[in-house]
Design a protein around this motif. Structure first.
Motif, PDB file in Angstrom:
ATOM      1  N   TRP A  34     -21.756  25.853 -13.493  1.00 36.37           N
ATOM      2  CA  TRP A  34     -21.632  25.589 -12.058  1.00 36.37           C
ATOM      3  C   TRP A  34     -20.170  25.437 -11.639  1.00 36.37           C
ATOM      4  O   TRP A  34     -19.815  25.729 -10.492  1.00 36.37           O
ATOM      5  CB  TRP A  34     -22.455  24.358 -11.657  1.00 36.37           C
ATOM      6  CG  TRP A  34     -22.093  23.069 -12.356  1.00 36.37           C
ATOM      7  CD1 TRP A  34     -22.590  22.614 -13.539  1.00 36.37           C
ATOM      8  CD2 TRP A  34     -21.178  22.070 -11.905  1.00 36.37           C
ATOM      9  NE1 TRP A  34     -22.036  21.389 -13.865  1.00 36.37           N
ATOM     10  CE2 TRP A  34     -21.172  21.029 -12.872  1.00 36.37           C
ATOM     11  CE3 TRP A  34     -20.369  21.940 -10.782  1.00 36.37           C
ATOM     12  CZ2 TRP A  34     -20.396  19.878 -12.740  1.00 36.37           C
ATOM     13  CZ3 TRP A  34     -19.584  20.792 -10.642  1.00 36.37           C
ATOM     14  CH2 TRP A  34     -19.598  19.780 -11.617  1.00 36.37           C
ATOM     15  N   GLN A  35     -19.317  25.016 -12.562  1.00 34.08           N
ATOM     16  CA  GLN A  35     -17.902  24.875 -12.234  1.00 34.08           C
ATOM     17  C   GLN A  35     -17.182  26.223 -12.237  1.00 34.08           C
ATOM     18  O   GLN A  35     -16.398  26.527 -11.326  1.00 34.08           O
ATOM     19  CB  GLN A  35     -17.218  23.913 -13.210  1.00 34.08           C
ATOM     20  CG  GLN A  35     -17.649  22.476 -13.028  1.00 34.08           C
ATOM     21  CD  GLN A  35     -16.615  21.466 -13.535  1.00 34.08           C
ATOM     22  OE1 GLN A  35     -15.642  21.812 -14.210  1.00 34.08           O
ATOM     23  NE2 GLN A  35     -16.830  20.207 -13.201  1.00 34.08           N
ATOM     24  N   LYS A  36     -17.452  27.029 -13.244  1.00 31.84           N
ATOM     25  CA  LYS A  36     -16.741  28.311 -13.299  1.00 31.84           C
ATOM     26  C   LYS A  36     -17.137  29.219 -12.144  1.00 31.84           C
ATOM     27  O   LYS A  36     -16.292  29.923 -11.576  1.00 31.84           O
ATOM     28  CB  LYS A  36     -16.959  29.014 -14.640  1.00 31.84           C
ATOM     29  CG  LYS A  36     -18.381  29.399 -14.982  1.00 31.84           C
ATOM     30  CD  LYS A  36     -18.454  30.063 -16.354  1.00 31.84           C
ATOM     31  CE  LYS A  36     -19.866  30.285 -16.828  1.00 31.84           C
ATOM     32  NZ  LYS A  36     -20.687  31.124 -15.966  1.00 31.84           N
ATOM     33  N   THR A  37     -18.405  29.198 -11.774  1.00 29.17           N
ATOM     34  CA  THR A  37     -18.853  30.035 -10.660  1.00 29.17           C
ATOM     35  C   THR A  37     -18.186  29.607  -9.364  1.00 29.17           C
ATOM     36  O   THR A  37     -17.710  30.437  -8.580  1.00 29.17           O
ATOM     37  CB  THR A  37     -20.384  29.962 -10.512  1.00 29.17           C
ATOM     38  OG1 THR A  37     -20.993  30.398 -11.738  1.00 29.17           O
ATOM     39  CG2 THR A  37     -20.858  30.848  -9.371  1.00 29.17           C
ATOM     40  N   TYR A  38     -18.131  28.317  -9.136  1.00 25.37           N
ATOM     41  CA  TYR A  38     -17.495  27.792  -7.918  1.00 25.37           C
ATOM     42  C   TYR A  38     -16.011  28.144  -7.881  1.00 25.37           C
ATOM     43  O   TYR A  38     -15.491  28.611  -6.849  1.00 25.37           O
ATOM     44  CB  TYR A  38     -17.666  26.275  -7.874  1.00 25.37           C
ATOM     45  CG  TYR A  38     -16.931  25.593  -6.741  1.00 25.37           C
ATOM     46  CD1 TYR A  38     -17.273  25.835  -5.406  1.00 25.37           C
ATOM     47  CD2 TYR A  38     -15.903  24.690  -7.007  1.00 25.37           C
ATOM     48  CE1 TYR A  38     -16.598  25.198  -4.365  1.00 25.37           C
ATOM     49  CE2 TYR A  38     -15.230  24.057  -5.973  1.00 25.37           C
ATOM     50  CZ  TYR A  38     -15.575  24.309  -4.662  1.00 25.37           C
ATOM     51  OH  TYR A  38     -14.906  23.685  -3.634  1.00 25.37           O
ATOM     52  N   ALA A  39     -15.323  27.961  -8.993  1.00 27.85           N
ATOM     53  CA  ALA A  39     -13.882  28.218  -9.045  1.00 27.85           C
ATOM     54  C   ALA A  39     -13.560  29.679  -8.756  1.00 27.85           C
ATOM     55  O   ALA A  39     -12.632  29.998  -8.001  1.00 27.85           O
ATOM     56  CB  ALA A  39     -13.329  27.804 -10.411  1.00 27.85           C
ATOM     57  N   VAL A  40     -14.332  30.582  -9.348  1.00 29.85           N
ATOM     58  CA  VAL A  40     -14.094  32.010  -9.142  1.00 29.85           C
ATOM     59  C   VAL A  40     -14.483  32.420  -7.722  1.00 29.85           C
ATOM     60  O   VAL A  40     -13.755  33.147  -7.046  1.00 29.85           O
ATOM     61  CB  VAL A  40     -14.875  32.851 -10.178  1.00 29.85           C
ATOM     62  CG1 VAL A  40     -14.777  34.331  -9.850  1.00 29.85           C
ATOM     63  CG2 VAL A  40     -14.334  32.583 -11.587  1.00 29.85           C
ATOM     64  N   ALA A  41     -15.639  31.947  -7.270  1.00 30.47           N
ATOM     65  CA  ALA A  41     -16.141  32.339  -5.951  1.00 30.47           C
ATOM     66  C   ALA A  41     -15.183  31.945  -4.835  1.00 30.47           C
ATOM     67  O   ALA A  41     -15.009  32.695  -3.866  1.00 30.47           O
ATOM     68  CB  ALA A  41     -17.517  31.724  -5.718  1.00 30.47           C
ATOM     69  N   GLN A  42     -14.567  30.780  -4.942  1.00 37.32           N
ATOM     70  CA  GLN A  42     -13.601  30.346  -3.923  1.00 37.32           C
ATOM     71  C   GLN A  42     -12.477  31.364  -3.750  1.00 37.32           C
ATOM     72  O   GLN A  42     -12.091  31.705  -2.626  1.00 37.32           O
ATOM     73  CB  GLN A  42     -12.977  29.005  -4.336  1.00 37.32           C
ATOM     74  CG  GLN A  42     -13.828  27.799  -4.143  1.00 37.32           C
ATOM     75  CD  GLN A  42     -13.013  26.532  -4.383  1.00 37.32           C
ATOM     76  OE1 GLN A  42     -12.571  25.870  -3.468  1.00 37.32           O
ATOM     77  NE2 GLN A  42     -12.799  26.197  -5.651  1.00 37.32           N
ATOM     78  N   VAL A  43     -11.943  31.818  -4.869  1.00 34.23           N
ATOM     79  CA  VAL A  43     -10.811  32.749  -4.841  1.00 34.23           C
ATOM     80  C   VAL A  43     -11.247  34.107  -4.278  1.00 34.23           C
ATOM     81  O   VAL A  43     -10.535  34.724  -3.478  1.00 34.23           O
ATOM     82  CB  VAL A  43     -10.215  32.918  -6.256  1.00 34.23           C
ATOM     83  CG1 VAL A  43      -9.077  33.933  -6.242  1.00 34.23           C
ATOM     84  CG2 VAL A  43      -9.723  31.573  -6.785  1.00 34.23           C
ATOM     85  N   GLU A  88     -11.588  37.295   2.896  1.00 27.87           N
ATOM     86  CA  GLU A  88     -11.260  36.816   4.245  1.00 27.87           C
ATOM     87  C   GLU A  88      -9.861  37.260   4.658  1.00 27.87           C
ATOM     88  O   GLU A  88      -9.624  37.617   5.821  1.00 27.87           O
ATOM     89  CB  GLU A  88     -11.378  35.295   4.311  1.00 27.87           C
ATOM     90  CG  GLU A  88     -12.812  34.787   4.261  1.00 27.87           C
ATOM     91  CD  GLU A  88     -12.909  33.275   4.233  1.00 27.87           C
ATOM     92  OE1 GLU A  88     -13.953  32.736   4.646  1.00 27.87           O
ATOM     93  OE2 GLU A  88     -11.942  32.607   3.786  1.00 27.87           O
ATOM     94  N   ASP A  89      -8.926  37.248   3.723  1.00 34.16           N
ATOM     95  CA  ASP A  89      -7.542  37.624   4.021  1.00 34.16           C
ATOM     96  C   ASP A  89      -7.400  39.102   4.392  1.00 34.16           C
ATOM     97  O   ASP A  89      -6.408  39.494   5.006  1.00 34.16           O
ATOM     98  CB  ASP A  89      -6.633  37.308   2.825  1.00 34.16           C
ATOM     99  CG  ASP A  89      -6.391  35.812   2.659  1.00 34.16           C
ATOM    100  OD1 ASP A  89      -6.727  35.043   3.579  1.00 34.16           O
ATOM    101  OD2 ASP A  89      -5.886  35.415   1.589  1.00 34.16           O
TER     102      ASP A  89
END
Length: 253
Positions: free
Chosen positions: A219-228, A234-235
């Protein structure tokens, strides 16, 4: 500043699991919406590079990222040991051939960095040849970037303890037997050597920056990657393409 893998956590103690999983789901849905728009616009492409040791979670992150995406605009390439045909060309030949076309989101599970990592540890390519590859890779990634490809590079930072648990699951759980390879345990014995080479890669090929991801928990790795990934999409300030027609006119708003 020099990147030292040991300075980056494999688990973030400050993240709450339930809140993080809730945020991740929302992020993944937004990624799906923007990826579909990128596919329709056909102007940019996104290359996601996932590197890490065996059982660091590359496959799991990939499955999560594409959950809400338009499959027509998604490609996934898993790099294995080069074939005889690939060995007969320069080491980037197979990589360039797999690079994303405009509109695509492409995920590399392992990548061109394997052609530095493995031969550096296993010593089957001369060091002077390997040393030249760092510069060549930087130039190659810049070439893709100049052609409208956004490149995101992730190092899945997993601890030896978490890796051992996952490798053991491949032996103990029937549904994971297909993932087991005896060679993964042999590679594990060379952990320190692989981390040493990874650090060199992270520092010498950081023109397009690396993101070091805490990967002991899924759950941490998915969140970290997805944010980026979401921020990168968006950019781009993606736009739906204009209607092209001679017969019809869009309705007045």
């Amino acid at each position: 500043m020099k990147i030292r893998i040991e300075d980056y956590p494999t688990f973030n103690k400050e993240w709450d699991k339930d809140k993080t999983e809730d945020k991740t789901k929302k992020i993944l849905k937004k990624i799906g919406e923007l990826q579909n728009k990128m596919y329709a616009q056909n102007k940019f492409s996104l290359l996601i590079v996932l590197q890490g040791t065996d059982a660091s979670g590359k496959d799991g992150v990939t499955k999560a990222l594409v959950k809400y995406c338009n499959p027509l605009g998604i490609k996934i390439h898993s790099f294995k040991k080069p074939t005889d045909e690939e060995y007969a060309h320069d080491f980037l030949w197979r990589v360039h051939n797999a690079a994303p076309r405009k509109g695509e989101m492409k995920i590399f599970i392992r990548s061109h960095y394997e052609d530095i990592l493995v031969p550096s540890v296993e010593k089957y390519i001369p060091e002077d040849v390997i040393e030249k590859r760092y510069k060549v890779i930087n130039e190659f990634e810049k070439l893709l970037e100049n052609n409208g490809t956004v490149i995101l590079k992730f190092f899945m930072n997993v601890s030896m303890e978490a890796q051992k648990e996952r490798l053991m699951e491949r032996i103990e759980l029937r549904e994971k037997h297909w993932k087991h390879k005896d060679g993964d345990w042999d590679t594990r014995e060379k952990w320190d050597k692989y981390m040493e080479v990874y650090e060199k890669i992270l520092n010498n090929c950081n023109t397009i920056p690396w993101h070091l991801v805490p990967s002991d928990k899924n759950w941490q790795k998915t969140y970290a990657v997805a944010q980026v990934v979401l921020k990168a999409l968006e950019d781009l300030d993606l736009k739906w393409p204009e209607l092209i027609t001679e017969k019809f006119k869009p309705k007045e708003k």
